[in-house]
Design a protein around this motif. Structure first.
Motif, short mmCIF file in Angstrom:
data_model
loop_
_atom_site.label_atom_id
_atom_site.label_comp_id
_atom_site.label_asym_id
_atom_site.label_seq_id
_atom_site.Cartn_x
_atom_site.Cartn_y
_atom_site.Cartn_z
N GLY A 29 0.83 -1.21 0.00
CA GLY A 29 0.00 0.00 0.00
C GLY A 29 0.86 1.25 0.00
N ILE A 32 2.65 1.39 -3.56
CA ILE A 32 1.77 1.76 -4.68
C ILE A 32 1.29 3.20 -4.53
CG2 ILE A 32 -0.43 1.25 -5.80
CD1 ILE A 32 -0.02 -1.69 -4.92
N VAL A 202 2.70 1.94 -13.87
CA VAL A 202 2.23 1.87 -12.48
C VAL A 202 1.24 3.00 -12.17
CG1 VAL A 202 2.97 1.63 -10.10
CG2 VAL A 202 4.52 1.03 -11.93
N PHE A 205 -3.26 4.02 -13.24
CA PHE A 205 -4.56 3.65 -12.68
C PHE A 205 -5.01 4.55 -11.55
CE2 PHE A 205 -2.58 -0.18 -14.30
CZ PHE A 205 -3.53 -0.59 -15.21
N ASN A 206 -4.12 5.47 -11.11
CA ASN A 206 -4.47 6.27 -9.93
C ASN A 206 -5.85 6.90 -10.08
OD1 ASN A 206 -1.85 5.66 -9.35
ND2 ASN A 206 -1.32 7.70 -8.62
N GLY A 207 -6.69 6.68 -9.11
CA GLY A 207 -8.00 7.34 -9.11
C GLY A 207 -9.07 6.61 -9.89
N GLU A 208 -8.73 5.49 -10.54
CA GLU A 208 -9.74 4.76 -11.31
C GLU A 208 -10.38 3.68 -10.43
OE1 GLU A 208 -8.29 2.56 -14.62
OE2 GLU A 208 -10.25 2.42 -15.57
N SER A 209 -11.71 3.58 -10.47
CA SER A 209 -12.37 2.56 -9.66
C SER A 209 -13.68 2.14 -10.32
CB SER A 209 -12.66 3.10 -8.26
OG SER A 209 -13.47 2.20 -7.55
N THR A 211 -10.92 -0.92 -11.68
CA THR A 211 -9.98 -0.92 -12.80
C THR A 211 -10.39 -1.91 -13.88
OG1 THR A 211 -8.70 -2.46 -11.48
CG2 THR A 211 -7.96 -0.19 -11.50
N PHE A 213 -9.55 -4.84 -14.77
CA PHE A 213 -8.50 -5.53 -15.53
C PHE A 213 -9.07 -6.73 -16.29
CE2 PHE A 213 -4.80 -4.63 -12.37
CZ PHE A 213 -4.70 -3.36 -12.87
N GLY B 193 -7.55 2.68 -8.09
CA GLY B 193 -6.34 2.37 -8.86
C GLY B 193 -5.74 1.03 -8.53
N LEU B 194 -4.40 0.95 -8.58
CA LEU B 194 -3.72 -0.32 -8.35
C LEU B 194 -3.97 -0.85 -6.94
CD1 LEU B 194 -0.18 -0.45 -9.93
CD2 LEU B 194 -2.15 -1.86 -10.42
N ASN B 195 -4.10 0.07 -5.97
CA ASN B 195 -4.42 -0.38 -4.61
C ASN B 195 -5.70 -1.19 -4.61
OD1 ASN B 195 -2.44 0.51 -2.74
ND2 ASN B 195 -3.09 2.61 -3.13
N GLU B 196 -6.70 -0.69 -5.32
CA GLU B 196 -7.98 -1.40 -5.38
C GLU B 196 -7.83 -2.74 -6.10
OE1 GLU B 196 -10.83 -0.43 -8.30
OE2 GLU B 196 -12.47 -0.53 -6.89
N ALA B 197 -7.13 -2.71 -7.23
CA ALA B 197 -6.96 -3.95 -8.00
C ALA B 197 -6.23 -4.99 -7.16
CB ALA B 197 -6.19 -3.66 -9.28
N TYR B 198 -5.19 -4.53 -6.44
CA TYR B 198 -4.42 -5.47 -5.63
C TYR B 198 -5.27 -6.02 -4.48
CZ TYR B 198 -1.02 -7.28 -2.36
OH TYR B 198 -0.37 -8.09 -1.48
N MET B 199 -6.03 -5.14 -3.81
CA MET B 199 -6.87 -5.61 -2.70
C MET B 199 -7.97 -6.57 -3.19
SD MET B 199 -5.59 -4.73 0.01
CE MET B 199 -6.87 -5.41 1.06
N TRP B 201 -7.59 -8.79 -5.46
CA TRP B 201 -6.99 -10.13 -5.57
C TRP B 201 -6.47 -10.62 -4.24
CZ3 TRP B 201 -8.42 -13.35 -8.98
CH2 TRP B 201 -9.02 -12.85 -10.13
#
Lengths: 311, 468
Positions: A29, A32, A202, A205-209, A211, A213, B193-199, B201
């Motif tokens: 955390g 990132i 890296v 993606f900041n701020g996207e929700s 993502t 994938f 963002g990546l924090n969300e994607a990582y959490m 998984w």
């Protein structure tokens, strides 16, 4: 407590689980979160607005509370011709994205430029705002609040726009309709460069929700699909019935997203269309039936805008 | 069952909650596999049932996943815990009444959760798809009362030690609640963002690793010694299994995102920890198979042992895949392909389902005090699931290898779709066999309750001969 003989074990269990969560949650955390937003991240935030999954402002995922991306060739305030510019219009009451409301995710340089050069802190959700993505001379991307810096009002900007993309609402459709169960938005770092384009960085993606994938690629990656295929006609036919343009496709039809009326106000009769389509499929007709043009406020139009905007 | 909702605790027969959960789990298993079969048909024949919002693949896919995980697997776990935990503590379930209410509210909550997912009301995050009000309901109304019953039964036990199975039950319920509340942090705290994607998984990995796999294993730790009459081969190896689950299984979440731009140190760490999952896996499989010494005839003759040991044997390829497919050397080839779908079904439909089915078969006979109605139907059920699963796993693995090769050689995607088509049909046939097998199972269980031979007091169901 009948647990007394398990005291050491219980303590060890707590310690082990805490260390595990420290290593797998706290440390990543911190790492990132230290990444600054890239230009891509700022564009995504301004295109998609606040959260796209279930949230207070759009609980049934109907594409509400979303900004509109526009393409401008004249200044909305003065009417003077300008270079082609992408602007992100947040009509009054539309909620701002994460980068503006939780600006710590932008990173220090981006935040500083957004405030000092872009006057981002002067934007208000009640009045609405128009944003641009700019870069400083040192190539630091930042958010410009064009309502404060240039006097561009949301309504005037929408009126002056050459093109409007409902890409934010389209992302809501992408999430709700489960497109991401088959299409990934993540070209892989190892081997996808040539077919599906540049893998994301890296800070992209900041701020996207969310993502979205995707994890199971039953269909092509879509992160850069708008660069490979920018034809609105092709997308329209493909969403209505993928087998019209790709006979081997296993994608579902999204014809129900057209709603009741097409762009000309004519009723959309899926059953009648289907009957003619199967006659075509059986060789009784030379041409397939015409695909109706989606209405400007239809969910199909939103989804098509989203996909075309994935550059 | 409903008549016990307002009965006094002493008037509720022991095992009521477990039976309620067991019957519910079989019903959800039929619903879940039926949805799976329908979804598979759509991937094989895309114009099958089209034009309807509600029956579109993207609306139904996650309903299948959650019906199976929260309906079948979790409720079968609840059923097992509610009769195994008291049996191992030589006591009664702490509160049958709480259990019956728990099961009712579980069914209602799950039906609501699945209806919302079906309508497209989702958080947009795989495996934690549920919206946060539903997450709260799951954690505090569906899981917490169940955990409370398990913990209080263990605390009020009348034995001195705690048997291996109950360590897992107690610890896994605790970890499940933690995983649920921490894993849904993106929704509580608006992480993006990546924090969300990582959490996302982190949650998906740990809900599997800290609930489904260890509880399924814990069930077999009970079923195999109980039915064969052999003591567990090694208490110490059980310790190794338990502690290595806590340490190694809770850490490799990032290996689900090996091709994403996560920090490299995190991916490497997760990959190494992922290989170390083989420690609990090998300890567990050895412990159970060695417990079978001298009783291998029961693998053929006894339905519950047949299911359990098949599940344990399926855990061998499962863990070999799981340990190595997430390393960079292999993951780049198979990431995001049907191989992973096959692996997920090997875990949930292979290993874990066979263990839970055994627990439900055995538990229903013990609690109803009736011998299984028909061994033939149970064998039919077994072979329908095993052959159906094998067809599914084989076809999806082949499809995944086709996808992987096409990914490396950059074949136009539609050629992959054409190449996969036969395997999509086989997958649909396999899934449909599982579905029909389960309908037979429900019939067999209903007939057991109505017409099974009564098991005499003081006797085990395994000691009574099959009559059909």
């Amino acid at each position: 407590m009948a647990f007394r003989e398990y005291r050491i074990g219980s303590i060890m269990f707590g310690v082990a689980l805490s260390i595990s969560m420290f290593i797998t949650i706290v440390l990543p955390g911190i790492d990132i979160s230290s990444m600054s937003s890239t230009k891509t991240a700022l564009e995504k935030q301004l295109t998609y607005g606040w959260e796209t999954g279930f949230n207070y402002y759009d609980p049934f995922l109907q594409g509400k509370d979303k900004p509109i991306k526009v393409v401008l060739t004249k200044d909305p305030a003065t009417g003077e011709p300008i270079d082609q510019t992408d602007a992100y219009v947040f009509p009054a009451g539309t909620h701002f994205p994460d980068g503006i409301t939780h600006d710590n995710i932008l990173g220090d340089d981006v935040l500083q430029a957004s405030v000092s050069l872009g006057k981002m802190d002067q934007a208000s959700e009640e009045a609405g705002a128009v944003f641009l993505v700019q870069a400083t001379e040192d190539d630091v991307p930042y958010i410009e609040n064009a309502t404060a810096t240039r006097g561009w009002q949301p309504d005037a900007t929408l009126n002056a726009a050459d093109q409007q993309f409902l890409a934010g609402a389209g992302k809501t459709m992408f999430v709700r309709e489960g497109c991401w169960w088959c299409h990934t938005l993540l070209p892989e770092e190892t081997q996808d460069w040539q077919t599906f384009g540049r893998p994301p960085l890296v800070g992209d993606f900041n701020g996207e929700s969310p993502t979205t994938f995707g994890s199971d690629r039953k269909a092509p990656d879509l992160l850069h699909v708008g660069s490979r295929n920018s034809s609105r006609e092709w997308m329209t036919m493909h969403f209505f019935n993928p087998r019209l343009v790709q006979p081997h496709s296993i994608m579902p039809r999204y014809d129900y997203l057209w709603g009741d009326k097409d762009a000309n106000g004519n009723p959309v009769d899926l059953a009648a269309w289907d009957k003619e389509y199967f006659e075509y499929a059986e060789g009784k007709r030379v041409y397939p039936p015409e695909v109706p043009t989606p209405a400007a406020d239809s969910e199909a139009r939103m989804l098509i805008d989203f996909v075309l905007n994935l550059k | 069952m409903l008549k016990y909702l307002f009965a006094k605790e002493d008037e509720i027969p022991q095992g009521t909650a477990a039976i309620f959960f067991a019957v519910s789990s079989i019903a959800w298993f039929i619903i879940g596999t039926g949805l799976g079969s329908f979804n598979a048909a759509k991937l094989a024949f895309p114009d099958f049932f089209h034009g309807s919002y509600a029956l579109q693949f993207g609306h139904m896919r996650q309903v299948h996943v959650h019906a199976v995980i929260f309906g079948w697997i979790a409720m079968a776990f609840a059923a097992s815990m509610m009769y195994i935990t008291p049996a191992l503590g030589n006591t009664k379930l702490w509160s049958e009444k709480l259990g019956v209410w728990n099961c009712l509210l579980y069914n209602i909550g799950l039906a609501l959760a699945l209806a919302l997912l079906w309508a497209g009301v989702t958080s947009g995050r795989e495996y934690s798809d549920h919206i946060w009000p539903i997450d709260l309901y799951i954690a505090f109304v569906m899981v917490l009362p169940w955990a409370l019953n398990v913990w209080m039964t263990i605390i009020n036990r009348r034995t001195q030690g705690i048997y291996t199975t109950n360590w897992f039950f107690g610890a896994c319920m605790f970890m499940t609640i933690i995983v649920f509340l921490v894993g849904n942090m993106p929704e509580w705290l608006h992480l993006t963002g990546l924090n969300e994607a990582y959490m996302t998984w982190w949650f998906a990995h740990n809900i599997l690793g800290l609930l489904i796999t260890p509880v399924a294993a814990a069930i077999t730790y009970y079923i195999v010694p109980k039915i064969t009459g052999n003591p567990l081969y090694s208490h110490r190896v059980g310790h190794l299994h338990f502690w290595s689950i806590v340490v190694f299984y809770s850490t490799p979440a990032a290996h689900h995102l090996m091709s994403s731009p996560l920090p490299e140190w995190l991916k490497s760490f997760a990959s190494v920890e992922g290989v170390l999952i083989l420690v609990p896996a090998i300890a567990y499989v050895c412990n159970i198979l060695l417990t079978m010494q001298g009783r291998w005839a029961m693998f053929v003759e006894n339905i519950e042992i047949k299911f359990t040991i098949t599940g344990v044997l399926l855990a061998i390829p499962l863990n070999m895949q799981g340990g190595f497919q997430q390393t960079r050397a292999i993951n780049w080839y198979i990431h995001g392909t049907g191989w992973i779908v096959a692996h997920a079904h090997l875990a949930l439909l292979g290993f874990s389902t066979f263990a839970e089915a055994a627990a439900v078969y055995y538990g229903m006979q013990v609690l109803l005090r009736r011998k299984l109605y028909s061994a033939s139907l149970a064998n039919f059920h077994f072979w329908m699931i095993l052959i159906g699963f094998s067809l599914y796993w084989t076809s999806m693995t082949i499809a995944g290898l086709i996808q992987g090769a096409a990914k490396i050689y950059e074949v136009p995607y539609v050629d992959v779709v054409i190449g996969e088509h036969p395997y999509m049909i086989v997958r649909w046939l396999g899934g449909t066999m599982v579905f029909f097998g389960n309908i037979v199972w429900l019939y067999n269980m209903i007939m057991t309750a109505r017409a099974g031979t009564p098991v005499p007091a003081g006797r085990q169901p395994a000691e009574v001969a099959y009559t059909r």
